[in-house]
Design a protein around this motif. Sequence first.
Motif, PDB file in Angstrom:
ATOM      1  N   ALA A 165       7.222  26.142 -29.477  1.00  0.00           N
ATOM      2  CA  ALA A 165       6.214  27.069 -28.952  1.00  0.00           C
ATOM      3  C   ALA A 165       4.824  26.738 -29.494  1.00  0.00           C
ATOM      4  O   ALA A 165       3.839  26.770 -28.748  1.00  0.00           O
ATOM      5  CB  ALA A 165       6.600  28.508 -29.289  1.00  0.00           C
ATOM      6  N   LEU A 166       4.748  26.403 -30.772  1.00  0.00           N
ATOM      7  CA  LEU A 166       3.451  26.033 -31.350  1.00  0.00           C
ATOM      8  C   LEU A 166       2.904  24.775 -30.681  1.00  0.00           C
ATOM      9  O   LEU A 166       1.698  24.685 -30.400  1.00  0.00           O
ATOM     10  CB  LEU A 166       3.581  25.836 -32.855  1.00  0.00           C
ATOM     11  CG  LEU A 166       3.924  27.081 -33.678  1.00  0.00           C
ATOM     12  CD1 LEU A 166       4.184  26.713 -35.120  1.00  0.00           C
ATOM     13  CD2 LEU A 166       2.840  28.130 -33.562  1.00  0.00           C
ATOM     14  N   ALA A 167       3.776  23.806 -30.431  1.00  0.00           N
ATOM     15  CA  ALA A 167       3.335  22.582 -29.752  1.00  0.00           C
ATOM     16  C   ALA A 167       2.870  22.885 -28.328  1.00  0.00           C
ATOM     17  O   ALA A 167       1.799  22.408 -27.915  1.00  0.00           O
ATOM     18  CB  ALA A 167       4.456  21.545 -29.746  1.00  0.00           C
ATOM     19  N   VAL A 168       3.641  23.649 -27.588  1.00  0.00           N
ATOM     20  CA  VAL A 168       3.265  24.004 -26.213  1.00  0.00           C
ATOM     21  C   VAL A 168       1.915  24.710 -26.207  1.00  0.00           C
ATOM     22  O   VAL A 168       1.038  24.406 -25.384  1.00  0.00           O
ATOM     23  CB  VAL A 168       4.363  24.878 -25.563  1.00  0.00           C
ATOM     24  CG1 VAL A 168       3.885  25.532 -24.266  1.00  0.00           C
ATOM     25  CG2 VAL A 168       5.620  24.043 -25.293  1.00  0.00           C
ATOM     26  N   ASN A 169       1.725  25.648 -27.130  1.00  0.00           N
ATOM     27  CA  ASN A 169       0.438  26.351 -27.214  1.00  0.00           C
ATOM     28  C   ASN A 169      -0.700  25.403 -27.605  1.00  0.00           C
ATOM     29  O   ASN A 169      -1.778  25.439 -26.994  1.00  0.00           O
ATOM     30  CB  ASN A 169       0.517  27.479 -28.248  1.00  0.00           C
ATOM     31  CG  ASN A 169       1.368  28.645 -27.782  1.00  0.00           C
ATOM     32  OD1 ASN A 169       1.723  28.768 -26.607  1.00  0.00           O
ATOM     33  ND2 ASN A 169       1.717  29.514 -28.717  1.00  0.00           N
ATOM     34  N   ALA A 170      -0.469  24.566 -28.619  1.00  0.00           N
ATOM     35  CA  ALA A 170      -1.523  23.660 -29.094  1.00  0.00           C
ATOM     36  C   ALA A 170      -1.926  22.645 -28.024  1.00  0.00           C
ATOM     37  O   ALA A 170      -3.103  22.314 -27.897  1.00  0.00           O
ATOM     38  CB  ALA A 170      -1.085  22.947 -30.355  1.00  0.00           C
ATOM     39  N   PHE A 171      -0.949  22.172 -27.258  1.00  0.00           N
ATOM     40  CA  PHE A 171      -1.241  21.178 -26.220  1.00  0.00           C
ATOM     41  C   PHE A 171      -1.774  21.841 -24.946  1.00  0.00           C
ATOM     42  O   PHE A 171      -2.325  21.169 -24.089  1.00  0.00           O
ATOM     43  CB  PHE A 171       0.008  20.369 -25.868  1.00  0.00           C
ATOM     44  CG  PHE A 171       0.634  19.646 -27.045  1.00  0.00           C
ATOM     45  CD1 PHE A 171      -0.088  19.300 -28.171  1.00  0.00           C
ATOM     46  CD2 PHE A 171       1.986  19.335 -27.013  1.00  0.00           C
ATOM     47  CE1 PHE A 171       0.503  18.645 -29.253  1.00  0.00           C
ATOM     48  CE2 PHE A 171       2.585  18.664 -28.073  1.00  0.00           C
ATOM     49  CZ  PHE A 171       1.846  18.336 -29.197  1.00  0.00           C
ATOM     50  N   GLY A 172      -1.568  23.158 -24.808  1.00  0.00           N
ATOM     51  CA  GLY A 172      -2.027  23.860 -23.618  1.00  0.00           C
ATOM     52  C   GLY A 172      -1.181  23.577 -22.393  1.00  0.00           C
ATOM     53  O   GLY A 172      -1.688  23.541 -21.279  1.00  0.00           O
ATOM     54  N   VAL A 173       0.131  23.403 -22.582  1.00  0.00           N
ATOM     55  CA  VAL A 173       1.022  23.082 -21.463  1.00  0.00           C
ATOM     56  C   VAL A 173       0.960  24.224 -20.435  1.00  0.00           C
ATOM     57  O   VAL A 173       1.055  25.396 -20.786  1.00  0.00           O
ATOM     58  CB  VAL A 173       2.470  22.858 -21.961  1.00  0.00           C
ATOM     59  CG1 VAL A 173       3.417  22.653 -20.777  1.00  0.00           C
ATOM     60  CG2 VAL A 173       2.521  21.672 -22.912  1.00  0.00           C
TER      61      VAL A 173
END
Length: 176
Positions: A165-173
């Motif tokens: 979830a942190l990666a998805v949020n950080a990348f702006g998926v």
Amino acid sequence: MHPLRLTPLPFEQWDDNTRAALASLIPAERANPEGAGNVLSTLVRNPDLTRAYLPFNAYLLRGSRLSPRIREVALLRIVLRTDCDYLWTHHLPIARQAGLTDDDIDGIRSGHCADAHDDVIVCAVDDLVAFHTITQSTWDRLAEFLDENQRMDLVFLIGGYQLLALAVNAFGVRAE
């Protein structure tokens, strides 16, 4: 909404290395931008990282000893707590397939589930977010219906999906 920082890898940049990075989670016929979806199509911008990460994620989804219901209760609560609309929306149909009703999902949102097992799973997620551990009282309640390996799987499921979830949020998926 989180800012868009990385886009899915364009189709013309997909190669055998890209497709191989996805092999542990999706079948070869889905190893393309449409079949992989935006999260995986974004992750494969770094195929070595993706190749290392996806077997762990596949274990969390298919190999752990947790029931699909427990997995989805924990997963929905952690992606809610990390403000990840993409994963929340993506997992709602999966949660319904696992037997969760609209009332169950509302309980996960509010943090007060009618089902006693769901409620302690939500407490475990909230403990990990608030205290970076599971309180003894929550651990003892989990032990009433989960064995040691299942409790270990639960901790890693929560942490693993918080990471995603942190990666998805950080990348702006973005949603498909």
